[in-house]
Design a protein around this motif. Structure first.
Motif, PDB file in Angstrom:
ATOM      1  N   LYS A 246       3.071  -1.776  -0.435  1.00  8.03           N
ATOM      2  CA  LYS A 246       1.810  -1.551   0.381  1.00  8.03           C
ATOM      3  C   LYS A 246       1.826  -1.134   1.653  1.00  8.03           C
ATOM      4  O   LYS A 246       2.879  -1.675   2.552  1.00  8.03           O
TER       5      LYS A 246
ATOM      6  N   GLU B 263       0.684  -0.612   8.001  1.00  3.59           N
ATOM      7  CA  GLU B 263       1.633  -1.813   7.929  1.00  3.59           C
ATOM      8  C   GLU B 263       2.476  -1.664   9.132  1.00  3.59           C
ATOM      9  O   GLU B 263       2.899  -2.805   9.851  1.00  3.59           O
TER      10      GLU B 263
ATOM     11  N   PHE C 208      -8.749  -9.578   6.971  1.00  2.00           N
ATOM     12  CA  PHE C 208      -7.595  -8.449   5.877  1.00  2.00           C
ATOM     13  C   PHE C 208      -6.869  -9.691   5.150  1.00  2.00           C
ATOM     14  O   PHE C 208      -6.680  -9.199   3.760  1.00  2.00           O
ATOM     15  N   SER C 209      -6.641 -10.916   5.542  1.00  2.00           N
ATOM     16  CA  SER C 209      -6.003 -11.809   4.847  1.00  2.00           C
ATOM     17  C   SER C 209      -6.533 -12.106   3.427  1.00  2.00           C
ATOM     18  O   SER C 209      -6.238 -12.630   2.356  1.00  2.00           O
TER      19      SER C 209
ATOM     20  N   GLU D 249      -4.525  -8.672  -3.790  1.00  2.00           N
ATOM     21  CA  GLU D 249      -3.474  -7.488  -4.326  1.00  2.00           C
ATOM     22  C   GLU D 249      -4.003  -7.244  -5.610  1.00  2.00           C
ATOM     23  O   GLU D 249      -4.675  -7.549  -6.162  1.00  2.00           O
TER      24      GLU D 249
ATOM     25  N   PRO E 218      -6.318  -2.868  -0.363  1.00  2.30           N
ATOM     26  CA  PRO E 218      -4.931  -2.911   0.139  1.00  2.30           C
ATOM     27  C   PRO E 218      -4.456  -1.485  -0.585  1.00  2.30           C
ATOM     28  O   PRO E 218      -4.895  -0.968  -1.478  1.00  2.30           O
TER      29      PRO E 218
ATOM     30  N   TYR F 272      -1.559   1.328  -1.458  1.00  5.23           N
ATOM     31  CA  TYR F 272      -0.055   1.286  -1.913  1.00  5.23           C
ATOM     32  C   TYR F 272       0.139   2.998  -1.872  1.00  5.23           C
ATOM     33  O   TYR F 272      -0.404   3.675  -1.887  1.00  5.23           O
TER      34      TYR F 272
ATOM     35  N   PHE G   5      -8.258 -10.259   1.303  1.00  2.41           N
ATOM     36  CA  PHE G   5      -8.055  -8.946   0.376  1.00  2.41           C
ATOM     37  C   PHE G   5      -6.997  -9.455  -0.623  1.00  2.41           C
ATOM     38  O   PHE G   5      -6.040  -9.607  -0.551  1.00  2.41           O
TER      39      PHE G   5
ATOM     40  N   TYR H  82      -4.401  -0.961   4.832  1.00  5.05           N
ATOM     41  CA  TYR H  82      -5.785  -1.395   4.060  1.00  5.05           C
ATOM     42  C   TYR H  82      -6.702  -0.313   4.496  1.00  5.05           C
ATOM     43  O   TYR H  82      -6.576   0.397   5.440  1.00  5.05           O
TER      44      TYR H  82
END
Length: 595
Positions: free
Chosen positions: A179, A120, A136-137, A141, A166, A168, A139, A182
């Motif tokens: 998060k 991130e 990536f958008s 949650e 993603p 965590y 994926f 990735y």
């Protein structure tokens, strides 16, 4: 029905029969072709479904392996530390450790081209232009593994598939919902879908494995990989069920599909129906050719029958009508017919009949002058016949005369039957009551030969005699009645060719003889009646219905009991419906003659 057919001509009946045969054959051929088509269609669907199932299982196995590797990457402590690290120097120190980790993980599954980490913040691993290439958008949650579909990678210069999750933060429980980036694996397409580019289109049609965006990730046409299906075909796939058919540019296709929920895609088979039934067209042309050939052959037979049967019969009928109309003046003429052998024989026999009628007419006129002489000769013949008695010498001479005439005339059956009958008669009236077994069997063989001529090879006979038994002595005429029973009550009513077994063997001081057939057999009730009759005292005059029917068997049993004693005779009678009958005799072995 057959009486109704007699009202119509043979020509009309032949035409109707030919038309009926053609109609039946046409219906049979059409039905058979339809059945073959249905079976072919069904087998193709089943085969395609098997291929789809095998490909689906392979994809599921690959996905399962990848799905087990990806969480090990996302939640590895080194990866967690790397994504959360802000210091570039420390990131560089962790980079070597992560690289070794990824090398080990990549060795667990072929086709993993690389692993990408995107934090991130500023943390990235193996991410050269990855922000633009990897979606990536997309994926979701909290997903275990998300397969993005087929993409072209400039870095690897090939079509690849991204699968990612993603990541965590799990190091600090209080921030478990945070998060931190990735983790993405770059896969060769064959790491997910098996290689099917060598699958022939003639077997499975056009076979595709589609990703979630309906882009072809694998198929038996390598040039289509990375491309979308045609829009009309894609619409058919989305609208139809698991199996459907449609027409495209005048050509019919069959579609079969199976969803791949693991990667959000599906497996699709598109098979042209024309290709499916390509081989059946050859069958159809062959059947049509055979049908035309059959019509030609039937027509040729019809012409041959008309020329060799119908035309001669018509000529014969015309001759008969002329004979009836013109009377005796027409008797000197003879019919001349050309056709099959039977027609020629009929013409010769009819001409012979006319010759005989002509001769008989002449003899009839001449006989009127000798009628009293003939009557006198008749009376003399009757008187002479009454004076002469039929004795064995006269019968032997008569049988020998018949045998000689049959030999001269070339009628071998009459000669053989006369010879056998002479042997049987001579055997029955001459000699004593005790004979050698070989003499008894010569009479049985003569009787069987007569019956085989009479029944025209309706049965075969098998003799099973131990040579050591042939010189033993038995009372006369104990086997022939049993053989006669087997022929008339077992073999003659049977609808199939039968087999008759006649044999003997020695067991200690006893001699066993048997007669066995595989004819119609007897029901249990009749068998029990016969067995009951055999157990009665030989002096009894009472016979039940079954005993009267098999009186020869009863007489043989009684004679043997009188001659040898109550423990001998017919010791076994076994039978079953449609299985045949077996009768077994038992007599003592004796060295001297007896009465």
């Amino acid at each position: 029905m057959f009486g109704l057919l007699r009202k119509y001509s043979i020509r009309l009946q032949l035409l109707c029969l030919g038309i009926m045969i053609l109609l039946i054959l046409s219906a049979t051929a059409a039905w058979g072709y339809g059945q073959i088509s249905n079976i072919t269609y069904k087998r193709n669907n089943e085969y395609t479904a098997e291929i789809i199932s095998a490909v689906k299982q392979s994809i599921a196995s690959n996905v399962d392996t990848i799905n087990r590797i990806l969480p090990n990457i996302a939640y590895n402590e080194l990866v967690q530390e790397y994504l959360l690290e802000e210091d570039r120097l420390k990131q560089y120190e962790l980079n070597n450790k992560i690289e070794k980790l990824f090398v080990n993980l990549q060795s667990m599954k072929q086709g993993i081209l690389g692993v990408v980490l995107l934090g991130e913040g500023i943390s990235t691993y193996n991410c050269v232009g990855c922000r633009e290439m990897i979606p990536f958008s997309e994926f979701p949650e909290r997903t275990n593994a998300y397969y993005t579909g087929v993409h072209y990678s400039p870095y690897y210069k090939s079509q690849v598939m991204y699968v990612g999750v993603p990541v965590y933060d799990i190091r600090n429980p209080s921030s478990s919902e945070k998060k931190i980036g990735y983790a993405v694996m770059v896969l060769d397409l064959r790491a997910v879908a098996p290689k099917i580019d060598n699958m022939p289109t003639t077997v499975a049609g056009s076979f595709y494995v589609l990703d979630r965006h309906r882009v072809i990730s694998s198929g038996n046409d390598p040039s289509m990989i990375g491309q979308r299906l045609p829009s009309d075909l894609e619409k058919r796939i989305e609208d139809g069920g698991s199996s459907a058919s449609f027409r495209r540019n005048g050509e019919e296709f069959v579609i079969q599909k199976e969803a791949l929920p693991e990667i959000g895609g599906m497996i699709v088979s598109v098979f042209p129906v024309e290709e499916l039934f390509h081989g059946l067209e050859e069958v159809k042309r062959l059947m049509l050719g055979m049908f035309v050939l059959l019509i030609a052959v039937m027509y040729a037979f019809y012409i041959a029958i008309s020329r060799n049967i119908l035309h001669p019969i018509s000529s014969f009928m015309t001759f008969v009508y002329g004979l009836r109309a013109k009377g005796l003046d027409h008797m000197k003429k003879r019919v001349a017919l050309e056709g099959y052998a039977e027609i020629s024989i009929m013409a010769r026999q009819f001409n012979s009949l006319l010759d005989e009628i002509d001769d008989l007419a002449t003899k009839l006129i001449d006989s009127k002058t000798h009628i009293f002489e003939l009557n006198l000769l008749k009376k003399q013949a009757e008187l002479q016949f009454l004076k002469s008695q039929i004795n064995p010498h006269f019968l032997y001479n008569t049988l020998e005369t018949i045998k000689g005439i049959a030999y001269v005339k070339g009628v071998h059956e009459i000669r053989d039957m006369t010879d056998a009958l002479s042997l049987i008669f001579r055997y029955s009236v001459k000699g004593g009551e005790v004979v050698l077994l070989k003499e008894e069997m010569e009479t049985v063989e003569a009787y069987v030969s007569i019956q085989q001529i009479r029944f025209a090879d309706r049965f075969d006979v098998i003799y099973e005699f131990d040579d050591s038994c042939r010189e033993l002595e038995v009372i006369k005429m104990i086997m022939q009645p049993l053989v006669e029973n087997a022929v008339f009550h077992g073999i003659e009513p049977s609808l199939h060719k039968c087999r008759l077994h006649i044999g003997c063997r020695r067991e200690g001081e006893n001699l066993l003889l048997w007669v066995k057939d595989d004819g119609v057999g007897m029901d249990p009730e009749t068998l029990e009646q016969i067995r009951g009759s055999l157990t009665e005292q030989p002096t009894s005059n009472h016979l039940n219905a079954a005993g009267q029917r098999h009186i020869g068997m009863m007489n043989v049993n009684n004679r043997m009991k009188f001659a040898y004693g109550p423990e001998y005779g017919i010791v076994s009678v076994s039978s079953a419906p449609d299985k045949g009958t077996e009768v077994i005799l038992q007599i003592p072995v004796r060295s001297g003659r007896f009465v």
